[in-house]
Design a protein around this motif. Structure first.
Motif, short mmCIF file in Angstrom:
data_model
loop_
_atom_site.label_atom_id
_atom_site.label_comp_id
_atom_site.label_asym_id
_atom_site.label_seq_id
_atom_site.Cartn_x
_atom_site.Cartn_y
_atom_site.Cartn_z
N ASN A 77 0.81 -1.22 0.00
CA ASN A 77 0.00 0.00 0.00
C ASN A 77 0.84 1.28 0.00
OD1 ASN A 77 -2.66 0.84 -0.27
ND2 ASN A 77 -2.85 1.38 1.88
N ARG A 78 2.10 1.16 -0.38
CA ARG A 78 2.95 2.35 -0.53
C ARG A 78 3.01 2.74 -2.00
NH1 ARG A 78 8.42 0.42 1.86
NH2 ARG A 78 7.73 -1.42 0.72
N ARG A 79 3.14 4.03 -2.26
CA ARG A 79 3.17 4.52 -3.64
C ARG A 79 4.47 5.26 -3.90
NH1 ARG A 79 -2.95 5.97 -5.62
NH2 ARG A 79 -3.96 4.23 -4.57
N GLU A 80 4.87 5.27 -5.16
CA GLU A 80 6.10 5.95 -5.54
C GLU A 80 5.96 7.45 -5.34
OE1 GLU A 80 9.06 5.30 -6.41
OE2 GLU A 80 9.02 3.14 -6.67
N THR A 81 7.04 8.07 -4.86
CA THR A 81 7.05 9.52 -4.68
C THR A 81 8.09 10.19 -5.57
OG1 THR A 81 8.63 9.32 -2.85
CG2 THR A 81 6.27 9.35 -2.29
N ARG A 82 8.85 9.38 -6.33
CA ARG A 82 9.89 9.93 -7.20
C ARG A 82 9.49 9.78 -8.66
NH1 ARG A 82 13.86 6.76 -7.31
NH2 ARG A 82 12.68 5.01 -6.41
N GLY A 85 11.06 6.85 -10.30
CA GLY A 85 10.50 5.64 -9.70
C GLY A 85 9.17 5.26 -10.31
N ILE A 86 8.28 6.25 -10.50
CA ILE A 86 6.96 5.96 -11.07
C ILE A 86 7.08 5.58 -12.54
CG2 ILE A 86 6.38 8.32 -11.75
CD1 ILE A 86 4.00 5.68 -10.23
N LEU A 87 8.04 6.19 -13.26
CA LEU A 87 8.25 5.83 -14.67
C LEU A 87 8.75 4.39 -14.79
CD1 LEU A 87 9.88 9.11 -16.04
CD2 LEU A 87 7.70 8.12 -16.79
N SER A 88 9.68 4.02 -13.92
CA SER A 88 10.19 2.64 -13.92
C SER A 88 9.08 1.66 -13.54
CB SER A 88 11.35 2.53 -12.93
OG SER A 88 11.82 1.19 -12.86
N PHE A 89 8.21 2.07 -12.62
CA PHE A 89 7.08 1.24 -12.19
C PHE A 89 6.15 0.96 -13.37
CE2 PHE A 89 2.68 1.26 -10.44
CZ PHE A 89 2.75 0.06 -9.73
N VAL A 90 5.85 1.99 -14.16
CA VAL A 90 4.98 1.82 -15.34
C VAL A 90 5.67 0.97 -16.39
CG1 VAL A 90 3.85 3.01 -17.25
CG2 VAL A 90 3.74 3.98 -14.95
N HIS A 91 6.93 1.30 -16.69
CA HIS A 91 7.69 0.62 -17.75
C HIS A 91 7.91 -0.86 -17.46
CE1 HIS A 91 11.80 -0.72 -18.99
NE2 HIS A 91 11.35 -0.35 -20.18
N GLY A 156 -0.22 10.75 -8.29
CA GLY A 156 0.19 12.10 -7.96
C GLY A 156 1.17 12.71 -8.94
N PHE A 157 1.21 12.17 -10.17
CA PHE A 157 2.09 12.71 -11.21
C PHE A 157 1.26 13.03 -12.45
CE2 PHE A 157 4.73 10.13 -8.48
CZ PHE A 157 5.93 10.83 -8.40
N PRO A 158 0.44 14.08 -12.39
CA PRO A 158 -0.44 14.42 -13.52
C PRO A 158 0.34 14.67 -14.80
CG PRO A 158 -0.28 16.26 -11.98
CD PRO A 158 0.34 15.09 -11.31
N ALA A 159 -0.20 14.13 -15.90
CA ALA A 159 0.51 14.25 -17.18
C ALA A 159 -0.48 14.14 -18.33
CB ALA A 159 1.56 13.14 -17.30
N VAL A 160 -0.06 14.68 -19.47
CA VAL A 160 -0.78 14.46 -20.73
C VAL A 160 -0.09 13.28 -21.41
CG1 VAL A 160 -1.37 15.41 -22.99
CG2 VAL A 160 -1.41 16.89 -20.95
N LEU A 192 12.62 20.70 -6.73
CA LEU A 192 12.75 20.99 -5.31
C LEU A 192 13.31 19.80 -4.55
CD1 LEU A 192 9.43 22.95 -4.64
CD2 LEU A 192 11.75 23.85 -4.51
N TYR A 193 12.85 18.63 -4.94
CA TYR A 193 13.33 17.42 -4.26
C TYR A 193 14.81 17.21 -4.52
CZ TYR A 193 13.42 12.61 -2.59
OH TYR A 193 13.71 11.46 -1.91
N MET A 194 15.27 17.46 -5.74
CA MET A 194 16.69 17.31 -6.05
C MET A 194 17.52 18.32 -5.26
SD MET A 194 16.83 14.75 -8.00
CE MET A 194 18.57 14.86 -8.48
N ILE A 195 17.02 19.55 -5.12
CA ILE A 195 17.71 20.56 -4.32
C ILE A 195 17.77 20.11 -2.86
CG2 ILE A 195 17.60 22.93 -3.45
CD1 ILE A 195 16.32 23.70 -6.13
N TYR A 196 16.66 19.57 -2.40
CA TYR A 196 16.61 19.07 -1.01
C TYR A 196 17.66 17.99 -0.78
CZ TYR A 196 14.87 16.08 2.75
OH TYR A 196 14.77 15.31 3.87
#
Length: 226
Positions: A77-82, A85-91, A156-160, A192-196
Motif C-alpha cells: 500500500n505504498r506509492r512511488e514519490t519519485r 521511480g513511477i516511470l520505472s514502475f509503469v515501464h 500524484g504525477f499528472p501528465a498528458v 525541489l526534491y533534487m535541491i533538497y
C-alpha cells in the motif's frame, strides 16, 4: 492420521488475500473484446479524435484500478514519490502485469525536459487491428495511453499522455510510442526534491544563517510538494 484442511471462509470479498499466482487471459478472447470495444465506440462518435478520446477514457479507468491493485500487492500500500521511480514502475511492473513483458524502451525526450517516451515495437492493442485507409492515423494505442495516464494521475504525477506511430526503416508496421508530458507542478516538485537531496549532503556552517534559512525553506517546500 492426516487431517483434511478446510478453506477459510471470508464474509467480505475485500478481506480475501490478493493472489500472486500467474493469471492470464486468452489472447483471442482479449482481441475479440477489444475489437468490440473499438467498434462500439466508433458508432458513438463522428471523428477519429473523439474515438481516441473515448478509448483513452476506458484505459484511464483500467489504469487507476491497476495502480490500486499493484500498490496493495507489490508495495504494501505504498506509492512511488519519485518521478523516475513511477516511470520505472509503469515501464516494468505495470507493463509486465498487463502484457507479460517489460516495455521495449523508456527514454527521456531530447527537446523537452518534462517529456518521456515508452516505446513498443508491436503493442498488443495494435497487433490485431486493421485500420481502414479512411481512418488515417487512428491509433488504438490511445487505450494504453489512457492506462498510463490513469496510473500517473492517481499516483500524484499528472501528465498528458498520447500514443503515436513511429515508422521504422525496413519494417512494414510502425512502432507505437506512448508520449508522456508531465504537468508543470511535477517538474517543480522534482526540482525541489533534487535541491533538497543536494542540501542534505552539505554541511552548512551555523555561521551562515541566511544559507540555513534558505535550506530550511527549500526542504519544507520539497516535502510539501512530494
Amino acid at each position: 492420521m492426516i487431517g483434511v484442511g478446510k478453506m477459510k471462509q471470508y464474509s467480505n470479498v475485500l478481506d480475501k488475500p490478493l493472489s500472486k499466482g500467474k493469471q492470464e487471459v486468452s489472447l483471442s478472447a482479449f482481441a475479440f473484446l477489444f475489437s468490440e470495444l473499438v467498434q462500439y465506440n466508433q458508432t458513438q462518435v463522428d471523428n477519429i479524435a473523439e474515438l481516441e478520446r473515448r478509448l483513452e477514457d476506458a484505459g484511464y479507468a483500467v489504469g487507476s484500478r491497476v495502480l490500486e491493485l499493484l500498490c496493495n500487492r507489490e508495495k504494501g500500500n505504498r506509492r512511488e514519490t519519485r518521478l523516475l521511480g513511477i516511470l520505472s514502475f509503469v515501464h516494468s511492473t505495470v507493463w509486465k502485469v498487463l502484457f507479460g513483458k517489460v516495455a521495449d524502451s523508456l527514454e527521456k525526450g531530447t527537446e523537452h525536459e518534462d517529456e518521456y517516451m515508452i516505446s513498443e515495437k508491436e503493442l498488443l492493442v495494435n497487433r490485431f487491428i486493421s485500420i481502414p485507409k479512411d481512418m488515417g492515423t487512428f491509433n488504438c494505442g490511445a487505450f494504453v495511453a489512457g492506462i498510463v495516464k490513469g496510473v500517473l494521475d492517481n499516483a500524484g504525477f499528472p501528465a498528458v499522455v498520447t500514443a503515436h506511430f513511429v515508422p521504422i526503416e525496413g519494417q512494414q508496421r510502425p512502432r507505437t510510442t506512448i508520449l508522456i508530458k508531465f504537468a508543470d507542478e511535477v517538474s517543480i516538485s522534482t526540482s525541489l526534491y533534487m535541491i533538497y537531496l543536494y542540501l542534505e549532503k552539505l554541511n552548512l556552517s551555523p555561521g551562515l544563517p541566511t544559507s540555513i534559512h534558505a535550506a530550511q525553506v527549500l526542504k519544507r517546500e520539497a516535502r510539501l510538494s512530494q
